[in-house]
Design a protein around this motif. Structure first.
Motif, mmCIF file in Angstrom:
data_model
loop_
_atom_site.group_PDB
_atom_site.id
_atom_site.type_symbol
_atom_site.label_atom_id
_atom_site.label_comp_id
_atom_site.label_asym_id
_atom_site.label_seq_id
_atom_site.Cartn_x
_atom_site.Cartn_y
_atom_site.Cartn_z
ATOM 1 N N ASP A 16 29.204 12.712 31.322
ATOM 2 C CA ASP A 16 30.173 11.655 30.759
ATOM 3 C C ASP A 16 31.567 12.003 30.897
ATOM 4 O O ASP A 16 32.466 11.133 31.137
ATOM 5 N N CYS A 17 31.854 13.361 30.912
ATOM 6 C CA CYS A 17 33.157 13.789 31.081
ATOM 7 C C CYS A 17 33.798 13.690 32.485
ATOM 8 O O CYS A 17 34.989 13.149 32.663
ATOM 9 N N VAL A 18 32.990 13.723 33.378
ATOM 10 C CA VAL A 18 33.160 13.480 34.993
ATOM 11 C C VAL A 18 33.833 12.050 35.102
ATOM 12 O O VAL A 18 34.800 11.982 35.691
ATOM 13 N N GLU A 19 32.993 11.269 34.374
ATOM 14 C CA GLU A 19 33.544 9.922 34.557
ATOM 15 C C GLU A 19 34.801 9.399 34.047
ATOM 16 O O GLU A 19 35.463 8.340 34.662
ATOM 17 N N VAL A 20 35.326 10.062 33.089
ATOM 18 C CA VAL A 20 36.489 9.669 32.559
ATOM 19 C C VAL A 20 37.757 10.508 33.192
ATOM 20 O O VAL A 20 39.036 10.229 32.809
ATOM 21 N N PRO A 22 40.830 11.815 34.954
ATOM 22 C CA PRO A 22 41.573 11.134 35.897
ATOM 23 C C PRO A 22 42.016 11.669 37.352
ATOM 24 O O PRO A 22 42.637 11.149 38.274
ATOM 25 N N VAL A 23 41.756 12.975 37.282
ATOM 26 C CA VAL A 23 42.102 13.939 38.258
ATOM 27 C C VAL A 23 40.982 14.519 39.079
ATOM 28 O O VAL A 23 41.056 15.240 40.071
ATOM 29 N N ASP A 24 39.873 13.882 38.845
ATOM 30 C CA ASP A 24 38.563 14.642 39.467
ATOM 31 C C ASP A 24 38.308 15.997 39.417
ATOM 32 O O ASP A 24 38.321 16.642 40.702
ATOM 33 N N CYS A 25 38.750 16.851 38.268
ATOM 34 C CA CYS A 25 38.725 18.225 38.422
ATOM 35 C C CYS A 25 37.425 18.926 37.853
ATOM 36 O O CYS A 25 37.571 20.182 37.650
ATOM 37 N N PHE A 26 36.337 18.364 38.144
ATOM 38 C CA PHE A 26 35.241 18.876 37.644
ATOM 39 C C PHE A 26 34.435 19.236 38.667
ATOM 40 O O PHE A 26 34.316 18.539 39.685
ATOM 41 N N TYR A 27 33.656 20.470 38.664
ATOM 42 C CA TYR A 27 32.876 20.722 39.646
ATOM 43 C C TYR A 27 31.420 21.228 39.297
ATOM 44 O O TYR A 27 31.364 21.656 38.037
ATOM 45 N N PRO A 48 36.149 14.401 24.068
ATOM 46 C CA PRO A 48 35.561 13.653 23.031
ATOM 47 C C PRO A 48 34.199 12.965 23.851
ATOM 48 O O PRO A 48 33.170 12.389 23.181
ATOM 49 N N GLU A 49 34.183 13.028 25.153
ATOM 50 C CA GLU A 49 33.328 12.300 25.920
ATOM 51 C C GLU A 49 31.991 13.245 25.914
ATOM 52 O O GLU A 49 30.683 12.808 26.340
ATOM 53 N N CYS A 50 32.058 14.647 25.789
ATOM 54 C CA CYS A 50 30.969 15.268 25.930
ATOM 55 C C CYS A 50 29.929 15.483 24.835
ATOM 56 O O CYS A 50 30.409 15.802 23.575
ATOM 57 N N PRO A 51 28.712 14.863 25.096
ATOM 58 C CA PRO A 51 27.840 14.771 24.188
ATOM 59 C C PRO A 51 27.390 16.169 23.631
ATOM 60 O O PRO A 51 27.016 16.209 22.584
ATOM 61 N N ALA A 52 27.513 17.278 24.357
ATOM 62 C CA ALA A 52 27.177 18.571 23.878
ATOM 63 C C ALA A 52 28.347 19.458 23.305
ATOM 64 O O ALA A 52 27.894 20.411 22.881
ATOM 65 N N GLU A 53 29.312 18.740 23.074
ATOM 66 C CA GLU A 53 30.531 19.434 22.499
ATOM 67 C C GLU A 53 30.863 20.760 23.157
ATOM 68 O O GLU A 53 31.163 21.714 22.569
ATOM 69 N N ALA A 54 30.807 20.514 24.512
ATOM 70 C CA ALA A 54 30.869 21.797 25.418
ATOM 71 C C ALA A 54 32.396 22.052 26.048
ATOM 72 O O ALA A 54 32.657 23.133 26.654
ATOM 73 N N THR A 81 32.661 13.538 40.889
ATOM 74 C CA THR A 81 33.562 12.609 40.310
ATOM 75 C C THR A 81 32.708 11.516 39.859
ATOM 76 O O THR A 81 33.266 10.536 39.351
ATOM 77 N N GLN A 82 31.315 11.379 40.031
ATOM 78 C CA GLN A 82 30.587 10.164 39.343
ATOM 79 C C GLN A 82 29.722 10.853 38.510
ATOM 80 O O GLN A 82 28.991 11.957 38.473
ATOM 81 N N LYS A 83 29.351 9.882 37.520
ATOM 82 C CA LYS A 83 28.311 10.257 36.172
ATOM 83 C C LYS A 83 26.920 10.436 36.859
ATOM 84 O O LYS A 83 26.404 9.593 37.872
ATOM 85 N N LYS A 84 26.274 11.534 36.618
ATOM 86 C CA LYS A 84 24.655 11.315 36.984
ATOM 87 C C LYS A 84 24.063 11.537 35.605
ATOM 88 O O LYS A 84 24.396 11.840 34.515
#
Length: 112
Positions: A16-20, A22-27, A48-54, A81-84
């Motif tokens: 969920d975090c990846v989807e929001v 703005p700079v695509d900094c998730f790996y 706040p988008e992380c369901p696991a609060e991680a 960069t996309q939600k899975k």
């Protein structure tokens, strides 16, 4: 002050975090995500988008090892960069403490 992905993401890998971001900094690793600390703009929309609060700001105490882990693996894992879909075992592992030593995989994920 980059944000940091921590222990509870392991074997959950909600995106969920990846989807929001703005700079695509998730790996993406095989069983968790990390944030590239040099790319994160500290906007905080992922937390706040992380369901696991991680996800936490790196100013929280005790996150040094997580900041290093995020920085190290963001260099070698593919960008996502996309939600899975979350991992099939996500609900079972959400909230399990101390997953790093026993459940962390250094293997890369698929990326986009």
């Amino acid at each position: 002050m980059p944000y940091v992905v921590t222990d509870n993401c392991i074997r959950c890998k909600y995106t969920d975090c990846v989807e929001v971001c703005p700079v695509d900094c998730f790996y993406e690793g095989e069983n968790m995500l990390v944030i590239h600390p040099d790319e994160c703009i500290d906007c905080g929309v992922c937390e706040p988008e992380c369901p696991a609060e991680a996800i936490f700001p790196d100013t929280e105490p005790g996150l040094e090892k997580w900041l290093k882990l995020n920085a190290d693996y963001a260099k070698v894992w593919p960008n996502i960069t996309q939600k899975k879909d979350a991992l099939p075992e996500a609900a079972e592992f959400d909230g399990v403490p101390d997953k790093l030593d026993e459940h962390f995989s250094p293997e890369p994920g698929d990326g986009d």
